[in-house]
Design an enzyme around this catalytic site. Sequence first.
Site, mmCIF file in Angstrom:
data_model
loop_
_atom_site.group_PDB
_atom_site.id
_atom_site.type_symbol
_atom_site.label_atom_id
_atom_site.label_comp_id
_atom_site.label_asym_id
_atom_site.label_seq_id
_atom_site.Cartn_x
_atom_site.Cartn_y
_atom_site.Cartn_z
ATOM 1 N N THR A 31 1.546 -4.603 4.302
ATOM 2 C CA THR A 31 1.396 -4.986 5.706
ATOM 3 C C THR A 31 0.773 -6.367 5.887
ATOM 4 O OG1 THR A 31 -0.752 -3.897 5.771
ATOM 5 C CG2 THR A 31 1.150 -2.591 6.469
ATOM 6 N N ASP A 32 0.126 -6.875 4.827
ATOM 7 C CA ASP A 32 -0.659 -8.107 5.007
ATOM 8 C C ASP A 32 0.172 -9.290 5.495
ATOM 9 O OD1 ASP A 32 -2.938 -6.800 4.247
ATOM 10 O OD2 ASP A 32 -2.978 -7.589 2.211
ATOM 11 N N SER B 172 1.800 -7.559 -0.766
ATOM 12 C CA SER B 172 2.659 -8.439 0.038
ATOM 13 C C SER B 172 2.177 -9.884 0.058
ATOM 14 C CB SER B 172 2.820 -7.906 1.455
ATOM 15 O OG SER B 172 1.616 -8.019 2.177
ATOM 16 N N THR C 82 0.826 -1.217 0.000
ATOM 17 C CA THR C 82 0.000 0.000 0.000
ATOM 18 C C THR C 82 0.855 1.260 0.000
ATOM 19 O OG1 THR C 82 -1.853 -1.083 1.067
ATOM 20 C CG2 THR C 82 -1.668 1.274 1.435
HETATM 21 N N1 ASP Z 1 -2.676 -5.334 0.459
HETATM 22 C C1 ASP Z 1 -1.573 -4.547 0.892
HETATM 23 C C2 ASP Z 1 -0.332 -5.416 0.926
HETATM 24 O O1 ASP Z 1 -0.095 -6.123 1.881
HETATM 25 C C3 ASP Z 1 -1.855 -3.980 2.214
HETATM 26 C C4 ASP Z 1 -0.834 -3.048 2.756
HETATM 27 O O2 ASP Z 1 0.204 -2.774 2.180
HETATM 28 O O3 ASP Z 1 -1.100 -2.546 3.838
HETATM 29 O O4 ASP Z 1 0.414 -5.361 -0.009
#
Ligand code: ASP
Length: 325
Positions: free
Chosen positions: A84-85, A52, A11
Amino acid sequence: MRVAVFALGGTISVSGRARGERLTGAEITSAVPGLDTLGVTLDVRDVHAVPSGSLTFAHVLDVVRDAARAVAEGADGVVVTQGTDTLEETAFIADLVWAHDAPFVLTGAMRQPSMAGADGPANVLAAVRVAVSREARGLGALVAFNDEVHAARWVRKSHSTSTATFVSPNAGPVGHVVEGRVRVLAPPPRRGILPDAFDAERLDAVRVALHTVTLDDDGAQLVGLDGTHQGLVVAGFGVGHVPASLVPVLGALAERIPVVLTSRTGGGAVLRHTYHQPGSETDLQERGLVNGGLLDPYKARVLLRLLLTAGADRDKVASAFAEHG
Ligand code: ASP
């Protein structure tokens, strides 16, 4: 001071210009107010530009190797920006193999850069501060997020949208960034580092399943699992319990592949000697399941896959979980 920055997507890299377009690591870091006043030289590398959920163990281990080279060439610390995932898993992979005192710091963002109150810049600034902090040296892999510092071995993503998503239920944050100063209040103990023996081919050959036990679970999903997987992590109820009906299938699997018992609750340890009914922690241990201790199911799966890729036998798996769990 020098920091090697590895940009892996997520993100924090969503551009907002065109659908699917990502910011480069240089664009992410140049948008951070105050970063240029820290006196830190950044060596920014674009490694992957993916969500991710598309990262792999091999991707992470490649980054760790490149980061180790950067440190050998003089970098004081490392920052990884990613989604973050899966950050709670990638951070633990890095922690298990990172053999340097230089901080290995992961961060990301919950809000896209074009959104009001985007958190990426503050998180990158905090991560760079942690990466060059003397207090953070020797602590392994850390997650800097929302001005908190978390140990890779404890950190969890706890909320799908909150900027305060990262928590460490068993330990709390190990530190904070306060007025730009990194304060480490509860340094996590370092555990044994796994020797790096993980090429992509060997990793691909080792599949570790994760089965979350649910009410009235008949275990049908688990039958024959040892034909397709080399290890299994069970996320049991509470302190490490399963329905009595699951005991035969888990016992049979544990005779053929390592099976690690964890808790699906999100906090606390699997017990060792408190309950004795069929499907209790003592019953499952007697049938050969390995106690995952305080490791949550995702972290246990990371450790088991790395151990099996390194060729660990049942005894080595048990002793590693006794140490890390
Ligand atoms: N879907 C995103 C990822 O993990 C979420 C994020 O970056 O917070 O790539």
